[in-house]
Design a protein around this motif. Structure first.
Motif, PDB file in Angstrom:
ATOM      1  N   TYR A 166      63.589  21.411  18.811  1.00 47.59           N
ATOM      2  CA  TYR A 166      62.766  21.490  20.010  1.00 47.59           C
ATOM      3  C   TYR A 166      62.147  22.882  20.066  1.00 47.59           C
ATOM      4  CZ  TYR A 166      65.286  17.315  21.548  1.00 47.59           C
ATOM      5  OH  TYR A 166      65.824  16.049  21.629  1.00 47.59           O
ATOM      6  N   ILE A 167      60.846  22.956  20.320  1.00 45.83           N
ATOM      7  CA  ILE A 167      60.186  24.243  20.504  1.00 45.83           C
ATOM      8  C   ILE A 167      59.284  24.162  21.728  1.00 45.83           C
ATOM      9  CG2 ILE A 167      60.242  24.912  18.064  1.00 45.83           C
ATOM     10  CD1 ILE A 167      57.278  24.109  17.883  1.00 45.83           C
ATOM     11  N   GLY A 168      59.014  25.313  22.321  1.00 41.42           N
ATOM     12  CA  GLY A 168      58.123  25.336  23.470  1.00 41.42           C
ATOM     13  C   GLY A 168      58.019  26.727  24.059  1.00 41.42           C
ATOM     14  N   ASP A 169      56.993  26.929  24.859  1.00 38.36           N
ATOM     15  CA  ASP A 169      56.805  28.189  25.570  1.00 38.36           C
ATOM     16  C   ASP A 169      57.665  28.169  26.822  1.00 38.36           C
ATOM     17  OD1 ASP A 169      55.562  30.117  27.497  1.00 38.36           O
ATOM     18  OD2 ASP A 169      54.189  30.423  25.829  1.00 38.36           O
ATOM     19  N   VAL A 170      58.364  29.265  27.095  1.00 35.49           N
ATOM     20  CA  VAL A 170      59.237  29.338  28.261  1.00 35.49           C
ATOM     21  C   VAL A 170      58.456  29.078  29.545  1.00 35.49           C
ATOM     22  CG1 VAL A 170      60.725  30.866  29.613  1.00 35.49           C
ATOM     23  CG2 VAL A 170      60.898  30.851  27.135  1.00 35.49           C
ATOM     24  N   SER A 171      57.173  29.441  29.553  1.00 32.99           N
ATOM     25  CA  SER A 171      56.340  29.228  30.743  1.00 32.99           C
ATOM     26  C   SER A 171      55.925  27.773  30.906  1.00 32.99           C
ATOM     27  CB  SER A 171      55.079  30.098  30.656  1.00 32.99           C
ATOM     28  OG  SER A 171      54.217  29.629  29.627  1.00 32.99           O
ATOM     29  N   GLY A 172      56.117  26.968  29.860  1.00 39.49           N
ATOM     30  CA  GLY A 172      55.708  25.562  29.915  1.00 39.49           C
ATOM     31  C   GLY A 172      54.275  25.319  29.502  1.00 39.49           C
TER      32      GLY A 172
ATOM     33  N   ILE B 106      52.718  21.137  10.844  1.00 39.80           N
ATOM     34  CA  ILE B 106      53.273  21.737   9.626  1.00 39.80           C
ATOM     35  C   ILE B 106      54.727  21.316   9.431  1.00 39.80           C
ATOM     36  CG2 ILE B 106      54.004  23.935   8.602  1.00 39.80           C
ATOM     37  CD1 ILE B 106      51.469  25.177   9.885  1.00 39.80           C
ATOM     38  N   LEU B 107      55.513  21.371  10.500  1.00 37.81           N
ATOM     39  CA  LEU B 107      56.924  21.012  10.412  1.00 37.81           C
ATOM     40  C   LEU B 107      57.115  19.518  10.187  1.00 37.81           C
ATOM     41  CD1 LEU B 107      58.300  23.241  13.324  1.00 37.81           C
ATOM     42  CD2 LEU B 107      58.544  23.666  10.877  1.00 37.81           C
ATOM     43  N   THR B 108      56.342  18.710  10.875  1.00 36.45           N
ATOM     44  CA  THR B 108      56.470  17.253  10.757  1.00 36.45           C
ATOM     45  C   THR B 108      56.119  16.789   9.352  1.00 36.45           C
ATOM     46  OG1 THR B 108      55.961  16.980  13.108  1.00 36.45           O
ATOM     47  CG2 THR B 108      55.727  15.037  11.699  1.00 36.45           C
ATOM     48  N   ARG B 109      55.074  17.372   8.770  1.00 37.07           N
ATOM     49  CA  ARG B 109      54.695  17.016   7.401  1.00 37.07           C
ATOM     50  C   ARG B 109      55.775  17.393   6.392  1.00 37.07           C
ATOM     51  NH1 ARG B 109      48.242  18.052   6.249  1.00 37.07           N
ATOM     52  NH2 ARG B 109      47.462  16.483   7.699  1.00 37.07           N
ATOM     53  N   ALA B 110      56.621  18.336   6.780  1.00 35.01           N
ATOM     54  CA  ALA B 110      57.740  18.734   5.921  1.00 35.01           C
ATOM     55  C   ALA B 110      58.991  17.900   6.194  1.00 35.01           C
ATOM     56  CB  ALA B 110      58.042  20.216   6.127  1.00 35.01           C
ATOM     57  N   SER B 111      58.810  16.773   6.871  1.00 35.59           N
ATOM     58  CA  SER B 111      59.894  15.819   7.164  1.00 35.59           C
ATOM     59  C   SER B 111      60.947  16.382   8.115  1.00 35.59           C
ATOM     60  CB  SER B 111      60.569  15.345   5.859  1.00 35.59           C
ATOM     61  OG  SER B 111      59.627  14.710   5.017  1.00 35.59           O
ATOM     62  N   LEU B 112      60.547  17.350   8.921  1.00 32.87           N
ATOM     63  CA  LEU B 112      61.440  17.867   9.955  1.00 32.87           C
ATOM     64  C   LEU B 112      61.154  17.149  11.266  1.00 32.87           C
ATOM     65  CD1 LEU B 112      61.092  21.626   8.994  1.00 32.87           C
ATOM     66  CD2 LEU B 112      63.234  20.335   8.940  1.00 32.87           C
ATOM     67  N   LYS B 113      62.213  16.840  12.002  1.00 29.40           N
ATOM     68  CA  LYS B 113      62.073  16.139  13.279  1.00 29.40           C
ATOM     69  C   LYS B 113      61.850  17.179  14.377  1.00 29.40           C
ATOM     70  CE  LYS B 113      65.603  12.942  11.621  1.00 29.40           C
ATOM     71  NZ  LYS B 113      66.990  12.462  11.849  1.00 29.40           N
ATOM     72  N   VAL B 114      60.657  17.193  14.949  1.00 31.72           N
ATOM     73  CA  VAL B 114      60.286  18.251  15.890  1.00 31.72           C
ATOM     74  C   VAL B 114      59.670  17.657  17.151  1.00 31.72           C
ATOM     75  CG1 VAL B 114      59.099  20.457  16.151  1.00 31.72           C
ATOM     76  CG2 VAL B 114      59.686  19.632  13.869  1.00 31.72           C
ATOM     77  N   GLN B 115      59.999  18.267  18.279  1.00 24.35           N
ATOM     78  CA  GLN B 115      59.372  17.906  19.542  1.00 24.35           C
ATOM     79  C   GLN B 115      58.935  19.175  20.262  1.00 24.35           C
ATOM     80  OE1 GLN B 115      61.429  15.086  22.094  1.00 24.35           O
ATOM     81  NE2 GLN B 115      62.545  14.231  20.353  1.00 24.35           N
ATOM     82  N   ILE B 116      57.744  19.126  20.867  1.00 24.00           N
ATOM     83  CA  ILE B 116      57.311  20.203  21.748  1.00 24.00           C
ATOM     84  C   ILE B 116      57.796  19.875  23.153  1.00 24.00           C
ATOM     85  CG2 ILE B 116      55.335  21.345  22.823  1.00 24.00           C
ATOM     86  CD1 ILE B 116      53.830  21.018  20.222  1.00 24.00           C
TER      87      ILE B 116
ATOM     88  N   ILE C  10      67.887  23.816  17.553  1.00 21.30           N
ATOM     89  CA  ILE C  10      67.995  22.793  16.515  1.00 21.30           C
ATOM     90  C   ILE C  10      69.404  22.236  16.499  1.00 21.30           C
ATOM     91  CG2 ILE C  10      68.411  24.640  14.821  1.00 21.30           C
ATOM     92  CD1 ILE C  10      67.198  22.797  12.681  1.00 21.30           C
ATOM     93  N   TYR C  11      69.512  20.942  16.319  1.00 18.58           N
ATOM     94  CA  TYR C  11      70.813  20.280  16.262  1.00 18.58           C
ATOM     95  C   TYR C  11      71.180  20.026  14.807  1.00 18.58           C
ATOM     96  CZ  TYR C  11      70.654  19.501  21.294  1.00 18.58           C
ATOM     97  OH  TYR C  11      70.609  19.685  22.659  1.00 18.58           O
ATOM     98  N   VAL C  12      71.865  20.984  14.223  1.00 15.49           N
ATOM     99  CA  VAL C  12      72.284  20.835  12.834  1.00 15.49           C
ATOM    100  C   VAL C  12      73.553  21.650  12.619  1.00 15.49           C
ATOM    101  CG1 VAL C  12      70.921  22.793  11.961  1.00 15.49           C
ATOM    102  CG2 VAL C  12      71.466  20.895  10.430  1.00 15.49           C
TER     103      VAL C  12
END
Length: 313
Positions: A151-157, A169-179, A129-131
């Motif tokens: 940014y979140i993701g599985d190490v295996s891709g 869930i995170l996006t609805r909470a106004s958090l900026k998230v990318q898989i 996270i960039y904060v």
């Protein structure tokens, strides 16, 4: 979903504040903060006050020093200091079911792998996270900078349906998230930014924006970044010169007086995460045969400053 945020410091406070703000007054998801000490006690009694461009106070469904009997979590965000990761994971092991997802958001690299070693049967997502945020008083977390992008993701891709549920869930909470399908590189990309600046801001006690505008210190920071890139390739992260250029560009864009969390810890007499940053680079470079001469030069200087600050209290 029954969601736990472990460690309500800068990162956990940021994520937890938005989750509790959105879901804390509903039964849609249950939000639990796991935080010990006076900080946790104050949140229990008065809520968590999050200070940024807008200030708000949130009340999660639960605030616990330790999980309670009967608690079983579906999603667990680990936001603790690196030195506390293993003990935190083990303390929550019996509060997971077979489908519980663990997400690493703490500083540093290789954290998801550390969690996975302890929980080989669980789904573990790496993240960053960039904060720039920190505890500024018991029950209070202040964001000083950063866009807050996660940014979140599985190490295996490999991506699973649960990952998109978490994203929603995170996006609805106004958090900026990318898989990310290459979370390893994303985590190292953040490390490329924060590790050199954690080292430099702590060494010279200057915020990022002031330091980067001094040509000699900017050049030294770039040298540290080149050493990070060399080390990252051993871990199969795909960092290039373009990422160094982007990190420098970002440093010029953020508010000039943005500190790093390690700088804040050093000059408040706390034990900083030098083990995650400067020391990690030197030790792992030695193990893998990578040359990091600037980090090796700066590490003892920084250790001396830290020792003096802790001694002076």
């Amino acid at each position: 979903m029954n969601i736990a945020i472990v460690g309500i410091g800068g990162i956990g406070g940021y994520v937890g504040a938005y989750l509790a703000h959105t879901y804390g007054t509903t039964n849609q998801h249950s939000i639990t903060f796991i935080q010990r000490g006076i900080h946790g006690k104050t949140i229990t009694e008065h809520g968590l006050t999050f200070i940024a461009k807008q200030t708000f106070t949130v009340h999660p469904h639960k605030v616990l020093a330790n999980p309670e009997k009967g608690d079983i979590f579906d999603i667990i965000f680990f936001c603790v200091k690196s030195k506390d990761l293993e003990s935190s994971v083990l303390s929550l092991k019996e509060y997971m079911h077979s489908q519980t997802v663990c997400i690493s958001l703490l500083n540093g690299v290789c954290n998801a792998q550390r969690i996975q070693q302890l929980l080989p049967q669980q789904r573990v997502l790496d993240g960053c996270i960039y904060v720039s945020a920190s505890i500024t008083a018991p029950g209070q977390v202040t964001q000083k900078g950063g866009a807050g992008t996660i940014y979140i993701g599985d190490v295996s891709g490999v991506t699973q349906d649960i990952d998109y549920t978490i994203l929603e869930i995170l996006t609805r909470a106004s958090l900026k998230v990318q898989i990310s399908n290459d979370i390893l590189t994303e985590v190292w990309k953040k490390y490329l930014f924060i590790c050199p600046f954690a080292t430099m801001t702590s060494l010279y006690n200057m915020p990022i924006g002031i330091l980067i505008r001094k040509p000699a210190l900017c050049d030294q920071t770039k040298q540290l970044m080149h050493e990070i890139v060399s080390l990252s390739h051993v871990y199969k992260a795909q960092l290039t010169q373009t990422d160094i250029d982007a990190a420098i560009e970002l440093a010029f864009k953020i508010p000039e007086h943005t500190p790093t969390s390690m700088q804040l810890d050093v000059y408040s007499g706390k034990i900083p995460e030098i083990d995650v940053f400067t020391q990690f680079v030197v030790e792992h470079a030695a193990k893998t045969g990578i040359d990091v001469p600037v980090y090796k030069e700066l590490l003892p200087q920084l250790q001396k400053i830290i020792s003096e600050q802790i001694h002076n209290g």
